[in-house]
Enzyme design. Sequence first.
Site, mmCIF file in Angstrom:
data_model
loop_
_atom_site.group_PDB
_atom_site.id
_atom_site.type_symbol
_atom_site.label_atom_id
_atom_site.label_comp_id
_atom_site.label_asym_id
_atom_site.label_seq_id
_atom_site.Cartn_x
_atom_site.Cartn_y
_atom_site.Cartn_z
ATOM 1 N N GLY A 31 64.346 31.207 -43.572
ATOM 2 C CA GLY A 31 65.225 32.334 -43.712
ATOM 3 C C GLY A 31 64.565 33.585 -42.800
ATOM 4 O O GLY A 31 63.413 33.413 -42.092
ATOM 5 N N HIS A 37 63.883 30.301 -34.673
ATOM 6 C CA HIS A 37 64.612 29.421 -35.404
ATOM 7 C C HIS A 37 65.741 28.979 -34.726
ATOM 8 O O HIS A 37 66.133 27.880 -34.711
ATOM 9 C CB HIS A 37 64.961 30.194 -36.748
ATOM 10 C CG HIS A 37 63.968 30.617 -37.548
ATOM 11 N ND1 HIS A 37 63.726 32.136 -37.796
ATOM 12 C CD2 HIS A 37 63.012 29.955 -38.414
ATOM 13 C CE1 HIS A 37 62.682 32.190 -38.736
ATOM 14 N NE2 HIS A 37 62.226 30.833 -38.980
ATOM 15 N N ASP A 150 53.989 26.663 -35.557
ATOM 16 C CA ASP A 150 53.137 26.451 -36.795
ATOM 17 C C ASP A 150 52.696 24.978 -36.624
ATOM 18 O O ASP A 150 53.151 23.973 -37.178
ATOM 19 C CB ASP A 150 54.214 26.331 -38.111
ATOM 20 C CG ASP A 150 54.733 27.639 -38.401
ATOM 21 O OD1 ASP A 150 54.055 28.498 -38.791
ATOM 22 O OD2 ASP A 150 55.963 27.861 -37.902
HETATM 23 P P1 AMP Z 1 59.627 29.356 -41.124
HETATM 24 O O1 AMP Z 1 61.101 30.038 -41.597
HETATM 25 O O2 AMP Z 1 58.752 30.502 -40.752
HETATM 26 O O3 AMP Z 1 59.297 28.477 -42.192
HETATM 27 O O4 AMP Z 1 60.054 28.611 -39.757
HETATM 28 C C1 AMP Z 1 60.863 27.682 -39.800
HETATM 29 C C2 AMP Z 1 60.710 26.665 -38.706
HETATM 30 O O5 AMP Z 1 60.914 27.426 -37.387
HETATM 31 C C3 AMP Z 1 59.358 26.146 -38.392
HETATM 32 O O6 AMP Z 1 59.376 24.881 -37.950
HETATM 33 C C4 AMP Z 1 58.701 26.947 -37.549
HETATM 34 O O7 AMP Z 1 57.641 26.406 -36.815
HETATM 35 C C5 AMP Z 1 59.836 27.385 -36.651
HETATM 36 N N1 AMP Z 1 59.387 28.550 -35.942
HETATM 37 C C6 AMP Z 1 59.226 29.684 -36.462
HETATM 38 N N2 AMP Z 1 58.985 30.701 -35.429
HETATM 39 C C7 AMP Z 1 59.130 30.208 -34.356
HETATM 40 C C8 AMP Z 1 59.118 30.375 -32.946
HETATM 41 N N3 AMP Z 1 58.563 31.714 -32.529
HETATM 42 N N4 AMP Z 1 59.242 29.429 -31.903
HETATM 43 C C9 AMP Z 1 59.737 28.272 -32.247
HETATM 44 N N5 AMP Z 1 59.935 27.954 -33.670
HETATM 45 C C10 AMP Z 1 59.419 28.893 -34.477
#
Ligand code: AMP
Length: 279
Positions: A31, A37, A150
């Site tokens: 979230g 995202h 990540d």
């Molecule tokens: P998180 O909500 O931080 O767990 O991220 C969810 C997904 O979004 C994960 O696969 C992250 O690697 C991806 N994500 C987060 N930030 C970015 C970004 N700046 N560009 C691309 N994907 C992202």
Amino acid sequence: MKAVRSPAELRASISDWQRQGLKVGFVPTMGALHEGHLSLVERAKTLADKVAVSIFVNPTQFGPNEDFTRYPRQEAADQALLEGAGGDLVYLPDMAAMYPQGFATSITVAHVSEGLCGACRPGHFSGVATVVAKLLLQGLPDLAVFGEKDYQQLQVIRRLVLDLDIPVRIVGAPTLRESDGLAKSSRNAYLTSEERAIAPRLFQALTEAAVSLRAGLPAGQACLQASQSLLRAGFAKVDYIELRDAQSLEPVDHPTAPARILAAAWLGRTRLIDNLPVC
Ligand code: AMP
């Protein structure tokens, strides 16, 4: 956009689509959604007919002194963003759905989880591997999209899915950045305006190190220079800057095969991570 809260409803919705011959893409998130995202949702839409997104702030991937309680939560705003991005379903499991009473199982992915963030955040990747395995098995989508932002997590998930025969194709998507190069992140919201001005130095330092590495500078020297430049710029601490093989994440000294430079560094109380391909 449909919203479901139980694993059974998630599985029923996805299997209904699959019975109609539709391909289903899945984007797991915690979230506090941003354009990074949403770029994963867009990517999933190009690969699948329907896209489901999960929002769950997973406690088991946070260490005892990390930001689980202050992690930003904005369910209504997130749902509006997903609706606008063309998401078809949002999965919002509560804690009891993910971790029923007596929960006792944990998945550890060796090697690729060790070092880098695995060394600085003990238990983090077990938490990630366990929750991602659960989400994929609950939904059984055709494919799932994860961000290269990540990068170590992406490699852990690739290994997990291969090792446990989870029948879901894993797709990596490039990092979306602010115009000054800072990787978009939910944690950027923690930065003060002064820290926000310094934050793009992380991307710049990695970019400069990648240029030096391609020109033949050994990894140790290139990474040390990058680390020193971050500390000079006002970063409080550098957890690591390292050159690794792009798949195995084994340390490498020169980027002969596809390699990745990865970094984690602290700006005040905020830990930022980033990475770049080197060749
Ligand atoms: P998180 O909500 O931080 O767990 O991220 C969810 C997904 O979004 C994960 O696969 C992250 O690697 C991806 N994500 C987060 N930030 C970015 C970004 N700046 N560009 C691309 N994907 C992202």
